[in-house]
Scaffold this motif. Sequence first.
Motif, PDB file in Angstrom:
ATOM      1  N   GLN A 412       0.839  -1.199   0.000  1.00 16.32           N
ATOM      2  CA  GLN A 412       0.000   0.000   0.000  1.00 16.32           C
ATOM      3  C   GLN A 412       0.877   1.253   0.000  1.00 16.32           C
ATOM      4  OE1 GLN A 412      -3.358  -0.421  -0.107  1.00 16.32           O
ATOM      5  NE2 GLN A 412      -3.071  -2.642  -0.038  1.00 16.32           N
ATOM      6  N   PRO A 413       1.497   1.574  -1.156  1.00 13.61           N
ATOM      7  CA  PRO A 413       2.380   2.752  -1.182  1.00 13.61           C
ATOM      8  C   PRO A 413       1.656   4.059  -0.932  1.00 13.61           C
ATOM      9  CG  PRO A 413       2.038   1.884  -3.397  1.00 13.61           C
ATOM     10  CD  PRO A 413       1.448   0.880  -2.456  1.00 13.61           C
ATOM     11  N   GLY A 414       0.330   4.013  -0.876  1.00 11.63           N
ATOM     12  CA  GLY A 414      -0.403   5.223  -0.531  1.00 11.63           C
ATOM     13  C   GLY A 414      -0.072   5.745   0.851  1.00 11.63           C
ATOM     14  N   ILE A 415       0.497   4.896   1.697  1.00 10.47           N
ATOM     15  CA  ILE A 415       0.863   5.354   3.039  1.00 10.47           C
ATOM     16  C   ILE A 415       1.972   6.393   2.989  1.00 10.47           C
ATOM     17  CG2 ILE A 415       0.190   3.138   4.041  1.00 10.47           C
ATOM     18  CD1 ILE A 415       3.192   2.550   4.453  1.00 10.47           C
ATOM     19  N   PHE A 416       2.670   6.490   1.835  1.00  7.04           N
ATOM     20  CA  PHE A 416       3.773   7.435   1.724  1.00  7.04           C
ATOM     21  C   PHE A 416       3.308   8.829   1.297  1.00  7.04           C
ATOM     22  CE2 PHE A 416       6.111   3.364   0.490  1.00  7.04           C
ATOM     23  CZ  PHE A 416       6.507   3.123   1.797  1.00  7.04           C
ATOM     24  N   ALA A 417       2.009   9.000   1.110  1.00  7.10           N
ATOM     25  CA  ALA A 417       1.498  10.328   0.752  1.00  7.10           C
ATOM     26  C   ALA A 417       1.901  11.336   1.821  1.00  7.10           C
ATOM     27  CB  ALA A 417      -0.023  10.288   0.610  1.00  7.10           C
ATOM     28  N   GLY A 418       2.391  12.445   1.358  1.00 11.14           N
ATOM     29  CA  GLY A 418       2.863  13.459   2.283  1.00 11.14           C
ATOM     30  C   GLY A 418       4.357  13.399   2.522  1.00 11.14           C
ATOM     31  N   TYR A 419       4.992  12.359   1.994  1.00  6.14           N
ATOM     32  CA  TYR A 419       6.444  12.217   2.169  1.00  6.14           C
ATOM     33  C   TYR A 419       7.156  12.309   0.819  1.00  6.14           C
ATOM     34  CZ  TYR A 419       5.356  10.614   6.871  1.00  6.14           C
ATOM     35  OH  TYR A 419       4.907  10.535   8.172  1.00  6.14           O
ATOM     36  N   GLU A 420       6.593  13.101  -0.120  1.00  6.03           N
ATOM     37  CA  GLU A 420       7.166  13.197  -1.452  1.00  6.03           C
ATOM     38  C   GLU A 420       8.608  13.698  -1.417  1.00  6.03           C
ATOM     39  OE1 GLU A 420       4.171  14.110  -0.624  1.00  6.03           O
ATOM     40  OE2 GLU A 420       2.846  12.921  -1.932  1.00  6.03           O
ATOM     41  N   GLU A 421       8.905  14.613  -0.471  1.00  2.00           N
ATOM     42  CA  GLU A 421      10.262  15.141  -0.406  1.00  2.00           C
ATOM     43  C   GLU A 421      11.274  14.056  -0.068  1.00  2.00           C
ATOM     44  OE1 GLU A 421      10.526  18.425   2.226  1.00  2.00           O
ATOM     45  OE2 GLU A 421       9.105  19.678   1.105  1.00  2.00           O
ATOM     46  N   LEU A 422      10.795  13.004   0.539  1.00  2.00           N
ATOM     47  CA  LEU A 422      11.705  11.919   0.894  1.00  2.00           C
ATOM     48  C   LEU A 422      12.291  11.262  -0.348  1.00  2.00           C
ATOM     49  CD1 LEU A 422      12.716  10.406   3.450  1.00  2.00           C
ATOM     50  CD2 LEU A 422      10.948   8.709   2.984  1.00  2.00           C
ATOM     51  N   ALA A 423      11.561  11.322  -1.462  1.00  3.17           N
ATOM     52  CA  ALA A 423      12.039  10.697  -2.695  1.00  3.17           C
ATOM     53  C   ALA A 423      13.332  11.324  -3.184  1.00  3.17           C
ATOM     54  CB  ALA A 423      10.967  10.777  -3.777  1.00  3.17           C
ATOM     55  N   ALA A 424      13.596  12.570  -2.770  1.00  2.00           N
ATOM     56  CA  ALA A 424      14.837  13.227  -3.168  1.00  2.00           C
ATOM     57  C   ALA A 424      16.004  12.839  -2.270  1.00  2.00           C
ATOM     58  CB  ALA A 424      14.651  14.733  -3.165  1.00  2.00           C
ATOM     59  N   ASP A 425      15.717  12.162  -1.174  1.00  2.00           N
ATOM     60  CA  ASP A 425      16.762  11.736  -0.244  1.00  2.00           C
ATOM     61  C   ASP A 425      17.175  10.320  -0.634  1.00  2.00           C
ATOM     62  OD1 ASP A 425      18.382  10.914   1.808  1.00  2.00           O
ATOM     63  OD2 ASP A 425      17.153  11.816   3.386  1.00  2.00           O
ATOM     64  N   ILE A 426      18.218  10.222  -1.440  1.00  2.00           N
ATOM     65  CA  ILE A 426      18.586   8.933  -2.003  1.00  2.00           C
ATOM     66  C   ILE A 426      18.993   7.941  -0.928  1.00  2.00           C
ATOM     67  CG2 ILE A 426      20.986   9.576  -2.408  1.00  2.00           C
ATOM     68  CD1 ILE A 426      18.681   7.309  -4.519  1.00  2.00           C
ATOM     69  N   ASN A 427      19.552   8.405   0.164  1.00  2.53           N
ATOM     70  CA  ASN A 427      19.968   7.488   1.230  1.00  2.53           C
ATOM     71  C   ASN A 427      18.758   6.782   1.840  1.00  2.53           C
ATOM     72  OD1 ASN A 427      22.742   7.995   1.039  1.00  2.53           O
ATOM     73  ND2 ASN A 427      22.584   9.808   2.354  1.00  2.53           N
ATOM     74  N   ALA A 428      17.714   7.549   2.135  1.00  2.63           N
ATOM     75  CA  ALA A 428      16.525   6.947   2.742  1.00  2.63           C
ATOM     76  C   ALA A 428      15.814   6.033   1.753  1.00  2.63           C
ATOM     77  CB  ALA A 428      15.583   8.046   3.237  1.00  2.63           C
ATOM     78  N   VAL A 429      15.698   6.492   0.495  1.00  4.96           N
ATOM     79  CA  VAL A 429      15.027   5.678  -0.523  1.00  4.96           C
ATOM     80  C   VAL A 429      15.788   4.386  -0.747  1.00  4.96           C
ATOM     81  CG1 VAL A 429      14.455   5.563  -2.979  1.00  4.96           C
ATOM     82  CG2 VAL A 429      13.919   7.621  -1.662  1.00  4.96           C
ATOM     83  N   TYR A 430      17.104   4.494  -0.876  1.00  7.23           N
ATOM     84  CA  TYR A 430      17.915   3.300  -1.104  1.00  7.23           C
ATOM     85  C   TYR A 430      17.790   2.327   0.069  1.00  7.23           C
ATOM     86  CZ  TYR A 430      21.926   0.245  -1.738  1.00  7.23           C
ATOM     87  OH  TYR A 430      22.732  -0.865  -1.875  1.00  7.23           O
ATOM     88  N   THR A 431      17.865   2.832   1.264  1.00  8.73           N
ATOM     89  CA  THR A 431      17.840   1.967   2.444  1.00  8.73           C
ATOM     90  C   THR A 431      16.516   1.237   2.563  1.00  8.73           C
ATOM     91  OG1 THR A 431      19.408   3.378   3.616  1.00  8.73           O
ATOM     92  CG2 THR A 431      18.057   1.896   4.949  1.00  8.73           C
ATOM     93  N   LEU A 432      15.393   1.960   2.381  1.00  7.70           N
ATOM     94  CA  LEU A 432      14.100   1.300   2.479  1.00  7.70           C
ATOM     95  C   LEU A 432      13.942   0.258   1.369  1.00  7.70           C
ATOM     96  CD1 LEU A 432      11.337   0.850   3.665  1.00  7.70           C
ATOM     97  CD2 LEU A 432      10.493   2.790   2.316  1.00  7.70           C
ATOM     98  N   THR A 433      14.373   0.611   0.155  1.00  8.48           N
ATOM     99  CA  THR A 433      14.256  -0.350  -0.947  1.00  8.48           C
ATOM    100  C   THR A 433      15.093  -1.584  -0.681  1.00  8.48           C
ATOM    101  OG1 THR A 433      13.890   1.483  -2.501  1.00  8.48           O
ATOM    102  CG2 THR A 433      14.490  -0.654  -3.439  1.00  8.48           C
ATOM    103  N   LEU A 434      16.302  -1.400  -0.176  1.00 12.24           N
ATOM    104  CA  LEU A 434      17.157  -2.543   0.142  1.00 12.24           C
ATOM    105  C   LEU A 434      16.504  -3.427   1.195  1.00 12.24           C
ATOM    106  CD1 LEU A 434      19.864  -4.072  -0.060  1.00 12.24           C
ATOM    107  CD2 LEU A 434      20.776  -2.504   1.677  1.00 12.24           C
ATOM    108  N   LEU A 435      15.961  -2.828   2.230  1.00 10.52           N
ATOM    109  CA  LEU A 435      15.300  -3.614   3.276  1.00 10.52           C
ATOM    110  C   LEU A 435      14.084  -4.349   2.723  1.00 10.52           C
ATOM    111  CD1 LEU A 435      15.455  -1.097   6.274  1.00 10.52           C
ATOM    112  CD2 LEU A 435      16.878  -3.130   5.902  1.00 10.52           C
ATOM    113  N   TYR A 436      13.350  -3.691   1.827  1.00 18.02           N
ATOM    114  CA  TYR A 436      12.170  -4.303   1.217  1.00 18.02           C
ATOM    115  C   TYR A 436      12.580  -5.505   0.357  1.00 18.02           C
ATOM    116  CZ  TYR A 436       7.738  -4.516  -1.402  1.00 18.02           C
ATOM    117  OH  TYR A 436       6.563  -4.905  -1.971  1.00 18.02           O
ATOM    118  N   VAL A 437      13.642  -5.349  -0.425  1.00 16.72           N
ATOM    119  CA  VAL A 437      14.139  -6.458  -1.248  1.00 16.72           C
ATOM    120  C   VAL A 437      14.588  -7.614  -0.362  1.00 16.72           C
ATOM    121  CG1 VAL A 437      15.964  -7.172  -2.837  1.00 16.72           C
ATOM    122  CG2 VAL A 437      14.774  -4.997  -3.206  1.00 16.72           C
TER     123      VAL A 437
END
Length: 779
Positions: A412-437
Amino acid sequence: MLSSHAISAQATVKLPLEASDDTPWQDLADVVSSPDVLTGPTDLNQWYEQCVDPFELEEIPPEWNDFGYAVVSNYDLLNVTSGLCLDFVSCAFQNCIWPTPEGIDSFPDFPIWDFDTNQIRSPHALLPGTGDDFLAAVLSEEAEPFHNFPARVVNPRVVADIVHAVNFARTNEIGITVKVNGHSYFGSSSARKTLLVKMSTYYPKYDDLGSLMECLDYETELEEDSANYMACALASARGKNAILRVGGGSFFDHAYRAVSVTWNQNPENANKYHLVGGGAGSVSAAGGWMASGGLSGTTGMRMYGIGIDQVLHLEMVLPSGTHVRFGPSEWDEAPGMITPQTTQVTGFCNYQWEMPEEDWEWTECTGDDADIDFDELWFAVRGGGGGTWGIVTSLHYQLHDYPGELYLMSNQPGIFAGYEELAADINAVYTLTLLYVRFALGFLYQPSSMNVTEAESRGCNSAKTFGLNPFVPTTLFCYGSSGPKLIEAWAEYISGDEQLAALTAAGAPDDFIAILPTLFQLPELTAPSYADFGIFSSSFDPLWNHQGRIPDNPKASLVPFIDGFPSLADSTNTHFPLRVVEEQFDALTELITIDTLYAGDGQLIYATGGAIPYADDGLNALSPTRRFAAFQKAVNNETTRSRYYELFYSDADMSAPFPGQACHNHAHVYEMGPLKDDWTRACSLDWPQATREELCIAQGENFWGTENLARLETFKDVIDPDGIFLCAAGIGYSNPAVEDETFDSEGSLGSFPKEESEDEEAVPDVAVARQESPGDGED
């Protein structure tokens, strides 16, 4: 120095035999059961009207929808009077590529790849006004050598029609191609000037009441050595209590209904059952889907094995014209396997094939038929490709006890609504994606690491619907308790101390971290079975649901289309070995994460593994790589693909037999393996095809592996010495090289995009992606 893998690529092979202008077609018309059985000759205007015209839009939509589809279903194309429609229109031309000979420049000018946006527009629709030019080009003299139309079509009503057709073709040296619904990415369901046998028009489907049989008392109720008795004996040895007979003209819409609707919904039946089958209701249940392996990502192959593992008994007409049925008669138990190992296959011949089915007599094969090697036939038909060994007229599948309700589990990626600025933070995006994988691969392939049982893990399946990007909605088909367990396991995992510390160190805000356990939730959409989901779900988009039938997906299109790319690439189904997941988990998950965020390759996986390695009966042609794969994934970037190959093959003995890599259910006629002398390097798409065939592992080896291919080629010479059954990407088929311009990114509709170099400094777009509908496909 070339390795032994050059042998198959350099072997002498043949193209399908073409009918001559003086072929005595009336001789065949005189012996078939009714006048409508034999149709033709090919009428290109009729073909265009019935098979192409439905794709022309009346106007350009103001916005392409997510798929860019003209609403054309295989169900609509199935039984048109010409019998010529295929799943992909371009497969009416050789190698499924639009012809581009000198002088032909009037084919419709619509981009299947938009280089400005780097996205697919639509391979599924002709733009307004292009149809007339297209038809003129098809009818032109220059295009004729590229046509892939059969000379005549046989629509058999009874097995005698098939026997007569095969005998006629052999006598007159004409190739036979076989089609149920035409779901072949290779275009193997048709070939130039052959005799096409189209099974789905009239041939029995055996899907009515009575095709499902319980085996509880088979030893006392059935005649020994009957097909039902032999099928029940093997099912019983596997711990299964029921069987289903499907006909050569049947597709999964019929088969699923027979089990999930006709049987399971009958209150008089105490037991409920489950069928493992394809994801598309319009895919054949007894044709190329099964013969190529039979992917079953929607119906639980991680629990029970793939399609060929479900087969108990087969009936077919061989290239000799002999009508046979056969199946295992002896087997041994094997420790750790869920399927007994076949040690002997027994076959019978029917010499009363001109009689009604109730009068057939199955007896010991005599004369030349006494030499039929049924062991090798059992091996070849299950995994060795369709349209190659004869024509399947029916088969028996084992059924499984009902596994419980089907949960369509979606993140349910809709839970990320309101955190659009986080997409520009490559460290956070990379870390969450790695944990998800890590979670995804752990849940599916190392379940104990997630406090999940093997059974709970195997209950979740994916037909290229489960993605490795947490910011994109994807789906798992989970049965019974597996769905709720997925929610529990994710919440426990992402709340672990190690994961929380990694997210905090990457700069993820505390409130963002706090919502992550809710990424998976119980779905609103559940169903008693996949059939119920497809037929009765009111929430299913009518674009996909065709008149209440099992979804037809992927729907028909103009060109073969796999994983978001026109399927001329070698990367459509890269298999990731289980051993790599087990032995190089950290390196693999890191590379997949980079691939997902930077390379722009397909993020969806086709989950295999689970029970598949243990459902092998020891006598089928599936390649070792497919049998022991964890999952398939599109890897369209050549550099990335080589990096994966380095993980797969860096320690391999490259003088040893190649184990195979590609999926014969979903590939293209130009599919090639890695370099012959260095398996860690992908075959370049920039090379001319002739160069690719010289330097890269041959297509057959890439599908079946070196050893299986040699065995299949040897048996092909025995069972079909005249080469009557040759089809695209099948054993014995020649894959002729194409001109360089076919691989020009700015060329014809048959071209595909040049690969862009990776830019690992770019910020990934984690919010935009497209989810494919499940498709388990070759006809």
